[in-house]
Design an enzyme around this catalytic site. Structure first.
Site, PDB file in Angstrom:
ATOM      1  N   ASP A  26      70.067  61.772  -1.063  1.00 42.49           N
ATOM      2  CA  ASP A  26      68.744  61.394  -0.248  1.00 42.49           C
ATOM      3  C   ASP A  26      68.742  61.727   0.983  1.00 42.49           C
ATOM      4  OD1 ASP A  26      66.287  60.113  -0.183  1.00 42.49           O
ATOM      5  OD2 ASP A  26      66.971  58.325   0.145  1.00 42.49           O
ATOM      6  N   ASN A  74      59.846  61.820  -9.251  1.00 42.09           N
ATOM      7  CA  ASN A  74      59.405  62.811  -8.073  1.00 42.09           C
ATOM      8  C   ASN A  74      58.184  63.451  -8.390  1.00 42.09           C
ATOM      9  OD1 ASN A  74      63.127  63.438  -7.256  1.00 42.09           O
ATOM     10  ND2 ASN A  74      61.654  61.899  -6.380  1.00 42.09           N
TER      11      ASN A  74
END
Length: 248
Positions: A26, A74
């Protein structure tokens, strides 16, 4: 925890560290934004970081590395970013197939491939086939992956086997479902690392990580390197893992 030197290597090999490390990579977008660049610039930088961590695994005793590349959630990002990521995945596989194979990495993909384009699926299949006999490190890439989605798909397959008579409902226990998961050939992760300062697991390896150790670190993924990776593996070796039991 012990350190040995691998034959022909000047790098100490960590013993007592995690066998399987899973990483939520991330912070790519924020890394790029901090530099006044578009988010995709950060994703490209993050992709380059993967090779360094893969190549560090044998030195730290890590046999299995699983990385979270793209989640089922996503798809909610902008069309520009999603299209850019899909192009990045195609370019990464094309570029890295030879180096991963020469290094001795075996690559597997987990996740639902149905929504991915045919060209990407073809490249994924070819990479898996090209590295199928490698044993130095096992790299698993979670692509269009979500833990809840994985469990739902596994449960559906299990139910189909029950309905067809191939599986007796009375034989279903907590050892049964893992055989239907995407990760059925992998050991459960010992250590899960999330970069970027966020302290959540984001639907990643929900079943498999029931007893994993977690490390939430502030480093953004493109800045995460070999030294910090090694420190986290070494710190894992000092943890007291009881799996629910009481030490006597």
């Amino acid at each position: 925890m012990k350190e040995d030197r691998a034959l022909g290597s000047a790098t100490p090999v960590l013993r007592g560290g995690p066998r399987h490390v899973a990483i939520i990579m991330d912070g790519n977008g924020r890394w790029a934004t901090q530099r006044g660049r578009p988010r995709l610039f950060g994703h490209h930088a993050g992709a380059k970081r993967v090779r360094e961590i893969v190549e560090a695994c044998p030195d730290f005793g890590v046999e299995y590395l699983t990385i979270f590349a793209f989640s089922t959630e996503n798809w909610k990002r902008t069309q520009v970013e999603v299209a850019g990521l899909m192009n990045l995945f195609r370019r990464y596989i094309t570029k890295e197939t030879r180096s991963l194979s020469e290094f001795g990495a075996r690559v597997r993909f987990i996740g639902d491939r149905v929504r991915l384009d045919n060209k990407l699926i073809k490249l994924m299949n070819e990479l898996e086939e090209a590295t199928a006999h490698n044993t130095r490190v096992n790299l698993t890439i979670a692509l269009n992956y979500g833990g809840r989605d994985e469990v739902a798909r596994a449960t559906k397959r299990l139910a189909q086997d029950v309905a067809s008579g191939r599986l007796d409902p009375d034989d279903v226990d907590e050892e049964t479902l893992p055989k239907y998961l995407d990760t059925y050939v992998l050991p459960d992760p010992d250590l899960v690392i999330r970069t970027s300062g966020e302290a959540r697991i984001s639907n990643f390896l929900l079943w498999q990580s029931a007893y994993a150790e977690y490390e939430f670190i502030d480093t953004l993924w493109p800045d995460f390197g070999r030294e910090e990776f090694g420190s986290l593996c070494a710190a894992y070796g000092g943890r007291d893992r009881r799996f629910g039991a009481v030490r006597t």
